[in-house]
Design a protein around this motif. Structure first.
Motif, PDB file in Angstrom:
ATOM      1  N   VAL A   1       0.850  -1.189   0.000  1.00  0.00           N
ATOM      2  CA  VAL A   1       0.000   0.000   0.000  1.00  0.00           C
ATOM      3  C   VAL A   1       0.887   1.240   0.000  1.00  0.00           C
ATOM      4  CG1 VAL A   1      -1.822   1.277   1.189  1.00  0.00           C
ATOM      5  CG2 VAL A   1      -1.845  -1.233   1.214  1.00  0.00           C
ATOM      6  N   SER A   2       0.619   2.124  -0.951  1.00  0.00           N
ATOM      7  CA  SER A   2       1.346   3.393  -1.041  1.00  0.00           C
ATOM      8  C   SER A   2       1.146   4.201   0.234  1.00  0.00           C
ATOM      9  CB  SER A   2       0.826   4.201  -2.232  1.00  0.00           C
ATOM     10  OG  SER A   2       1.088   3.524  -3.439  1.00  0.00           O
ATOM     11  N   GLY A   3       2.046   5.140   0.455  1.00  0.00           N
ATOM     12  CA  GLY A   3       1.966   5.977   1.639  1.00  0.00           C
ATOM     13  C   GLY A   3       0.618   6.669   1.763  1.00  0.00           C
ATOM     14  N   GLN A   4       0.039   6.558   2.944  1.00  0.00           N
ATOM     15  CA  GLN A   4      -1.239   7.202   3.240  1.00  0.00           C
ATOM     16  C   GLN A   4      -0.971   8.356   4.191  1.00  0.00           C
ATOM     17  OE1 GLN A   4      -4.333   5.879   1.736  1.00  0.00           O
ATOM     18  NE2 GLN A   4      -2.575   5.126   0.581  1.00  0.00           N
TER      19      GLN A   4
ATOM     20  N   ALA B   1      -3.328   4.775   9.652  1.00  0.00           N
ATOM     21  CA  ALA B   1      -3.562   3.327   9.756  1.00  0.00           C
ATOM     22  C   ALA B   1      -4.950   2.970   9.233  1.00  0.00           C
ATOM     23  CB  ALA B   1      -3.389   2.870  11.196  1.00  0.00           C
ATOM     24  N   LEU B   2      -5.944   3.782   9.541  1.00  0.00           N
ATOM     25  CA  LEU B   2      -7.293   3.518   9.031  1.00  0.00           C
ATOM     26  C   LEU B   2      -7.328   3.607   7.507  1.00  0.00           C
ATOM     27  CD1 LEU B   2      -9.352   5.451  11.714  1.00  0.00           C
ATOM     28  CD2 LEU B   2      -9.267   2.959  11.400  1.00  0.00           C
ATOM     29  N   ALA B   3      -6.603   4.570   6.940  1.00  0.00           N
ATOM     30  CA  ALA B   3      -6.532   4.684   5.475  1.00  0.00           C
ATOM     31  C   ALA B   3      -5.809   3.480   4.873  1.00  0.00           C
ATOM     32  CB  ALA B   3      -5.844   5.988   5.077  1.00  0.00           C
TER      33      ALA B   3
ATOM     34  N   PHE C   1      -3.408  -1.231  14.952  1.00  0.00           N
ATOM     35  CA  PHE C   1      -3.409  -2.536  14.270  1.00  0.00           C
ATOM     36  C   PHE C   1      -3.508  -3.682  15.276  1.00  0.00           C
ATOM     37  CE2 PHE C   1      -1.269  -0.328  10.586  1.00  0.00           C
ATOM     38  CZ  PHE C   1      -2.326  -0.484   9.719  1.00  0.00           C
ATOM     39  N   VAL C   2      -2.772  -3.599  16.367  1.00  0.00           N
ATOM     40  CA  VAL C   2      -2.822  -4.669  17.378  1.00  0.00           C
ATOM     41  C   VAL C   2      -4.185  -4.683  18.067  1.00  0.00           C
ATOM     42  CG1 VAL C   2      -1.797  -5.531  19.520  1.00  0.00           C
ATOM     43  CG2 VAL C   2      -0.321  -4.731  17.667  1.00  0.00           C
ATOM     44  N   ALA C   3      -4.740  -3.520  18.377  1.00  0.00           N
ATOM     45  CA  ALA C   3      -6.058  -3.464  19.024  1.00  0.00           C
ATOM     46  C   ALA C   3      -7.142  -4.066  18.134  1.00  0.00           C
ATOM     47  CB  ALA C   3      -6.403  -2.019  19.383  1.00  0.00           C
ATOM     48  N   LEU C   4      -7.045  -3.826  16.832  1.00  0.00           N
ATOM     49  CA  LEU C   4      -8.060  -4.330  15.906  1.00  0.00           C
ATOM     50  C   LEU C   4      -7.835  -5.774  15.485  1.00  0.00           C
ATOM     51  CD1 LEU C   4      -8.526  -1.314  13.471  1.00  0.00           C
ATOM     52  CD2 LEU C   4     -10.210  -2.223  15.080  1.00  0.00           C
ATOM     53  N   LEU C   5      -6.573  -6.158  15.315  1.00  0.00           N
ATOM     54  CA  LEU C   5      -6.271  -7.446  14.693  1.00  0.00           C
ATOM     55  C   LEU C   5      -5.569  -8.439  15.603  1.00  0.00           C
ATOM     56  CD1 LEU C   5      -4.964  -5.925  11.341  1.00  0.00           C
ATOM     57  CD2 LEU C   5      -7.227  -6.929  11.738  1.00  0.00           C
TER      58      LEU C   5
END
Length: 154
Positions: free
Chosen positions: A38-41, A71-73, A119-123
């Protein structure tokens, strides 16, 4: 994972944005086999781009919030790469985070933790990843943070 993922997002009071369109001559992501690059967001919320230098215009905490927005993007792009099925996301492999910061600012890792922690909280363990967090003298549009990511999908 899709329903668990959506439930965690909702519990955190968050939602995925629409996958942002590229701002120049590149594609938002490339899929090679089971890997999504994924390109830079950049940090964009409902009020627009989160701009400024961390260490001058923004605090470390505000920078971390901008990283969370990035991170959401990234997740929105990964979901799009999966044809809209986030359950195909197997893990976050690597992030490279760029922090628009003053020359004497040294807490880039704390800023990029905004993305890593999300990312850790969600995944859970699927969100644990390798990472770089670096300072940048300037970023496009004067945004505070830009993050690129590599994801494994099924």
């Amino acid at each position: 994972m899709s329903s668990d993922f959506e439930q965690r997002l909702e519990e955190m009071g968050l939602s995925l944005p629409d996958a942002p369109a590229p701002a120049a001559n590149y594609v938002p992501f490339v899929v090679v086999g089971n890997t999504v690059y994924v390109s830079g967001q950049v940090a964009v919320n409902a009020d627009g781009m989160i701009k400024g230098k961390v260490g001058a215009d923004l605090t470390t905490e505000e920078g971390a919030k901008a990283a969370e927005v990035c991170a959401l993007a990234l997740l929105a792009q990964a979901k799009k790469a999966c044809g809209g099925d986030i359950s195909r996301l197997k893990r976050v492999v690597k992030l490279t985070g760029f922090v628009n910061s003053t020359p004497d600012f040294v807490d880039q890792p704390k800023v990029i933790n905004g993305a890593s922690d999300l990312f850790v909280a969600l995944l859970g363990d699927k969100g644990r990843h390798a990472r770089s967090a670096v300072s940048a003298g300037a970023l496009p549009f004067n945004v505070a943070v830009e993050i690129e990511g590599i994801f494994e999908i099924s």
